[in-house]
Design a protein around this motif. Structure first.
Motif, mmCIF file in Angstrom:
data_model
loop_
_atom_site.group_PDB
_atom_site.id
_atom_site.type_symbol
_atom_site.label_atom_id
_atom_site.label_comp_id
_atom_site.label_asym_id
_atom_site.label_seq_id
_atom_site.Cartn_x
_atom_site.Cartn_y
_atom_site.Cartn_z
ATOM 1 N N SER A 173 26.648 38.863 16.120
ATOM 2 C CA SER A 173 27.817 38.790 15.503
ATOM 3 C C SER A 173 28.434 37.313 16.050
ATOM 4 O O SER A 173 28.867 36.369 15.403
ATOM 5 N N ARG A 236 30.947 50.672 13.865
ATOM 6 C CA ARG A 236 31.577 49.573 13.402
ATOM 7 C C ARG A 236 30.812 48.295 13.699
ATOM 8 O O ARG A 236 31.015 47.114 12.996
ATOM 9 N N ARG A 240 29.843 45.542 11.209
ATOM 10 C CA ARG A 240 30.051 44.090 11.010
ATOM 11 C C ARG A 240 28.934 43.190 11.122
ATOM 12 O O ARG A 240 28.706 42.181 10.623
ATOM 13 N N ASP A 244 28.000 40.090 8.650
ATOM 14 C CA ASP A 244 27.795 38.943 9.051
ATOM 15 C C ASP A 244 26.447 38.195 8.938
ATOM 16 O O ASP A 244 26.499 36.996 8.421
#
Length: 395
Positions: A173, A236, A240, A244
């Motif tokens: 990320s 999470r 995420r 991304d």
């Protein structure tokens, strides 16, 4: 592992999502959270290491009679490059949920031999006691990784990032957000997609329940007990990183490795993401298992069943450690018998002379299985990594 008679709970990036209910919490320091976490925004990495070691010395629930050995395994560390090229190269490595910097005890020296300044960080909630995963947040992990990556970037000409499991999610990320600053990625069993959809419940369960699993062991380099909050924060990070990757493909070199038999991660889902979202032609993916029949020429397959070594298949953690690792290796001092077995096989594991090795949960009649905690292909794996470095990193 927790049985089906209990209600649903989340299990870490090194175990599965299972059912949990009322868990008897031991009245020991390991299950009482620390008052705070160590600071990580020191002016130098050396200060960060020393400060964190001091905090661990005061807050860790030690499991052996050798605290210094435990500190060495759980504290962040740095290895200077063994050779200096035209440009200074650095790589930041980030461990997985419930793990510690020991995850990179074999990889870090191998990278230093390639001319890298190697730094390994300790995520908040780790290295001290399982209860410290109750107050953690994904945002605090992101902040630490971003700060340490930026600090390293200021000291080198080339910045690479690497991670295992949850750590791979975090560095991917970050690299997608700051792609122009990151030369490439090394990702070991990346936790992009949990194998069980039930893991998505963990962030909600964490509001009403502290513990997914309590399992007191003598393994001093990782937690075997897991707080539901920790599992929720892992989920999470996976959500995420998928978001991304959906928004932006990563077009710089990446090395990725995955076991077909991973008990924690959806390995086929990770392979699909590699094929579609990691677009650089020199990226490489090692698949431990049967041929996935991928049409991507960047994917190579290594057999996961090696009878002569009593290996039935590869685990989530196996890619990280050399066969000669003194703790996790072929003849290491620790045998990971917490492997999803029941009955006679579970009882035999600690004392059996002939043990087979596998991913968590694998069973075969007449055989006792411990977790595979070392990689017979470690040198071949490093060879593929070094080929990427040779082509894309200043020597």
């Amino acid at each position: 592992m927790i049985g089906l008679r209990k209600i649903h709970c989340a299990i870490s990036a090194t175990v599965s999502m299972f059912l949990a209910g009322c868990v008897q919490v031991p009245d020991t320091s390991a299950f009482k959270a620390s008052a705070d976490f160590p600071e990580f925004k020191q002016e130098s990495f050396e200060e960060y290491v020393q400060s964190t070691r001091g905090w661990l010395r005061e807050n860790r629930a030690f499991t052996t009679d050798n605290p210094e050995v435990e500190l060495d395994a759980n504290a962040p560390f740095e290895i200077k490059p063994l050779k200096q090229g035209k440009k200074r190269k650095g790589i930041l490595l980030v461990h997985g949920l419930g793990d510690s910097p020991y995850s990179f005890v074999d990889l870090a020296p191998a990278l230093a031999k390639q001319g890298f300044l190697v730094r390994v960080v300790l995520l908040q909630g780790h290295g001290s006691k399982p209860a410290d995963l109750i107050p953690v947040t994904m945002e605090s992990w992101q902040e630490l990784v971003e700060y340490q990556a930026k600090q390293l970037q200021g000291e080198v000409d080339e910045l690479w990032l690497g991670g295992f499991s949850t750590g791979a999610n975090l560095v991917t990320s970050l690299a997608l957000q700051q792609e122009e600053d990151v030369k490439g990625l090394l990702l070991f069993s990346p936790g992009f997609k949990p194998k069980s959809a039930m893991v998505s419940l963990a962030p909600y369960l964490a509001k009403i329940k502290d513990w997914a699993d309590i399992d007191e062991t003598e393994n001093y380099v990782r937690y075997d007990s897991l707080a539901v909050k920790g599992a929720g924060e892992y989920y999470r990070t996976s959500k995420r990183v998928r978001k991304d990757l959906e928004a932006t493909a990563f077009d710089r070199p990446v090395f990725m490795v995955m076991s077909e038999y991973d008990s924690v991660i959806n390995s086929e889902g990770v392979l699909e993401l590699f094929e579609s979202r990691f677009t650089h032609p020199d990226s490489r993916f090692i698949w431990y298992g049967n041929d996935p029949e991928s049409e991507d020429p960047r994917v190579s397959v290594l057999e996961a069943r090696i009878p002569e070594l009593r290996i039935s298949n590869f685990s989530h953690m196996a890619p990280l450690f050399v066969p000669g690792n003194p703790y996790y290796g072929k003849n290491g001092s620790y045998r990971m018998c917490n492997n999803g077995q029941l009955g006679k096989a579970a009882k035999n594991c600690p004392i059996a002379e002939e043990v087979w090795y596998s991913a968590w949960g694998y069973r075969e009649k007449g055989k006792t299985h411990a977790r595979l905690t070392w990689n017979p292909y470690f040198d071949e794996q490093m060879s593929q990594i070094n080929q990427i470095f040779k082509k894309h990193s200043e020597q």
